[in-house]
Design a protein around this motif. Structure first.
Motif, PDB file in Angstrom:
ATOM      1  N   HIS A 116       0.831  -1.205   0.000  1.00 16.65           N
ATOM      2  CA  HIS A 116       0.000   0.000   0.000  1.00 16.65           C
ATOM      3  C   HIS A 116       0.870   1.261   0.000  1.00 16.65           C
ATOM      4  O   HIS A 116       0.517   2.269  -0.607  1.00 16.65           O
ATOM      5  CB  HIS A 116      -0.934  -0.007   1.212  1.00 16.65           C
ATOM      6  N   PRO A 119       2.610   2.320  -4.246  1.00 16.35           N
ATOM      7  CA  PRO A 119       1.625   2.086  -5.306  1.00 16.35           C
ATOM      8  C   PRO A 119       2.277   1.660  -6.614  1.00 16.35           C
ATOM      9  O   PRO A 119       3.420   1.980  -6.885  1.00 16.35           O
ATOM     10  CB  PRO A 119       0.942   3.439  -5.472  1.00 16.35           C
ATOM     11  N   GLY A 120       1.529   0.925  -7.399  1.00 15.28           N
ATOM     12  CA  GLY A 120       2.020   0.535  -8.708  1.00 15.28           C
ATOM     13  C   GLY A 120       2.267  -0.951  -8.848  1.00 15.28           C
ATOM     14  O   GLY A 120       2.257  -1.464  -9.955  1.00 15.28           O
ATOM     15  N   SER A 122       1.590  -5.150  -8.205  1.00 14.31           N
ATOM     16  CA  SER A 122       0.408  -6.002  -8.332  1.00 14.31           C
ATOM     17  C   SER A 122      -0.320  -6.172  -7.000  1.00 14.31           C
ATOM     18  O   SER A 122      -1.550  -6.171  -6.961  1.00 14.31           O
ATOM     19  CB  SER A 122       0.801  -7.370  -8.889  1.00 14.31           C
ATOM     20  N   SER A 124      -0.285  -4.031  -4.502  1.00 11.64           N
ATOM     21  CA  SER A 124      -0.880  -2.741  -4.163  1.00 11.64           C
ATOM     22  C   SER A 124      -2.231  -2.578  -4.852  1.00 11.64           C
ATOM     23  O   SER A 124      -3.196  -2.136  -4.249  1.00 11.64           O
ATOM     24  CB  SER A 124       0.056  -1.597  -4.574  1.00 11.64           C
ATOM     25  N   ALA A 125      -2.302  -2.971  -6.105  1.00 12.51           N
ATOM     26  CA  ALA A 125      -3.559  -2.865  -6.849  1.00 12.51           C
ATOM     27  C   ALA A 125      -4.645  -3.745  -6.238  1.00 12.51           C
ATOM     28  O   ALA A 125      -5.825  -3.400  -6.273  1.00 12.51           O
ATOM     29  CB  ALA A 125      -3.335  -3.239  -8.310  1.00 12.51           C
ATOM     30  N   SER A 126      -4.247  -4.869  -5.639  1.00 11.37           N
ATOM     31  CA  SER A 126      -5.253  -5.749  -5.044  1.00 11.37           C
ATOM     32  C   SER A 126      -5.858  -5.142  -3.781  1.00 11.37           C
ATOM     33  O   SER A 126      -6.961  -5.519  -3.384  1.00 11.37           O
ATOM     34  CB  SER A 126      -4.659  -7.124  -4.735  1.00 11.37           C
ATOM     35  N   ARG A 128      -6.832  -2.042  -3.588  1.00  6.38           N
ATOM     36  CA  ARG A 128      -7.761  -0.981  -3.977  1.00  6.38           C
ATOM     37  C   ARG A 128      -9.238  -1.328  -3.790  1.00  6.38           C
ATOM     38  O   ARG A 128      -9.984  -0.506  -3.263  1.00  6.38           O
ATOM     39  CB  ARG A 128      -7.485  -0.579  -5.434  1.00  6.38           C
TER      40      ARG A 128
END
Length: 193
Positions: A116, A119-120, A122, A124-126, A128
Motif C-alpha cells: 500500500h 503504489p504501482g 500487483s 498494491s492494486a489488489s 484498492r
C-alpha cells in the motif's frame, strides 16, 4: 494492421504446474506465513524455481493470485452488511471483519501495508477494492451522521492493516480481535456494541 497471431491456450502441463504452485503456496502460507521461502513452494509443487518464477515473477504476484478469492469474499460481505445494518454499524462490522480476514496468514498485514505504501505493484492494486469498499461504507455512514467526517478510507485501511498486524502478532481469537478493532475505531464510528 491486423494481427494474424492467435492466442494459444496454455498447455495442460503448464496449467497443472500453475495449479500445483498455487496449492503448495496456500499450504505453505498457512503453515509458515507469507514470507516463507519461495524455493520451498517450488519444491513442494514438484516444479523448478524457473517454472515458479515464469508463472509468478514476484512474491507479490503469487500473493495476489492466492488472496483474490478471500478478498472477493470480503467484498461480498461488505455489500451484505450495508443491506442488513444501519450505515455506522455496517462500517464498524466491515472493519472488524476486514481486520480479522487480513490476518489470515502470518505476515500478510505487513506485506499488504508495504504494498500500500508503494503504489504501482500487483499487490498494491489488489488493496484498492478493499479501500473502495471501505470508502463506500464510510460515505454512507458519514451521510447518516454516523461516522467522523475528518478521515479518509485510505487512512482507515492503514489503521486496519496495523490492527490486523497486532491481531496476528498477539494471536488474538475472534472476540479479542473484535474488541481490539472496536477500541481503535471508536473515534471513527462512535460507540458501537
Amino acid at each position: 494492421m491486423v494481427s494474424t497471431e492467435r492466442t494459444r491456450k496454455p498447455r495442460a502441463d503448464a496449467l497443472k504446474n500453475r495449479d500445483a504452485i498455487l496449492a503448495a503456496a496456500r499450504q505453505t502460507f498457512e503453515a509458515e506465513g507469507v514470507m516463507a521461502p519461495l524455493d520451498g513452494i517450488a519444491a513442494m509443487a514438484g516444479v523448478g524455481n524457473a517454472t515458479l518464477y515464469r508463472n509468478f515473477p514476484t512474491r507479490d504476484d503469487l500473493l495476489v493470485e492466492i488472496i483474490q478469492s478471500s478478498f472477493e469474499t470480503a467484498l461480498a460481505e461488505g455489500r451484505v452488511l450495508s443491506e442488513m445494518l444501519p450505515p455506522g454499524e455496517a462500517l464498524s462490522a466491515w472493519l472488524v471483519s476486514l481486520a480479522w480476514q487480513l490476518r489470515i496468514w502470518h505476515d500478510l498485514p505487513y506485506c499488504l501495508a508495504s504494498a500500500h505504501a508503494e503504489p504501482g505493484g500487483s499487490l498494491s492494486a489488489s488493496n484498492r477494492p478493499l479501500i473502495d469498499e471501505t470508502d463506500r461504507l464510510l460515505q454512507r455512514a458519514m451521510a447518516a451522521g454516523q461516522a467522523a467526517e475528518n478521515v479518509t478510507a485510505d487512512e482507515i485501511y492503514e489503521l486496519i492493516l496495523a490492527i490486523s498486524w497486532a491481531i496476528d502478532r498477539y494471536g488474538d481469537n475472534a472476540e479479542t480481535a473484535r474488541r481490539r478493532v472496536l477500541i481503535a475505531i471508536a473515534g471513527i464510528c462512535g460507540k458501537q456494541s
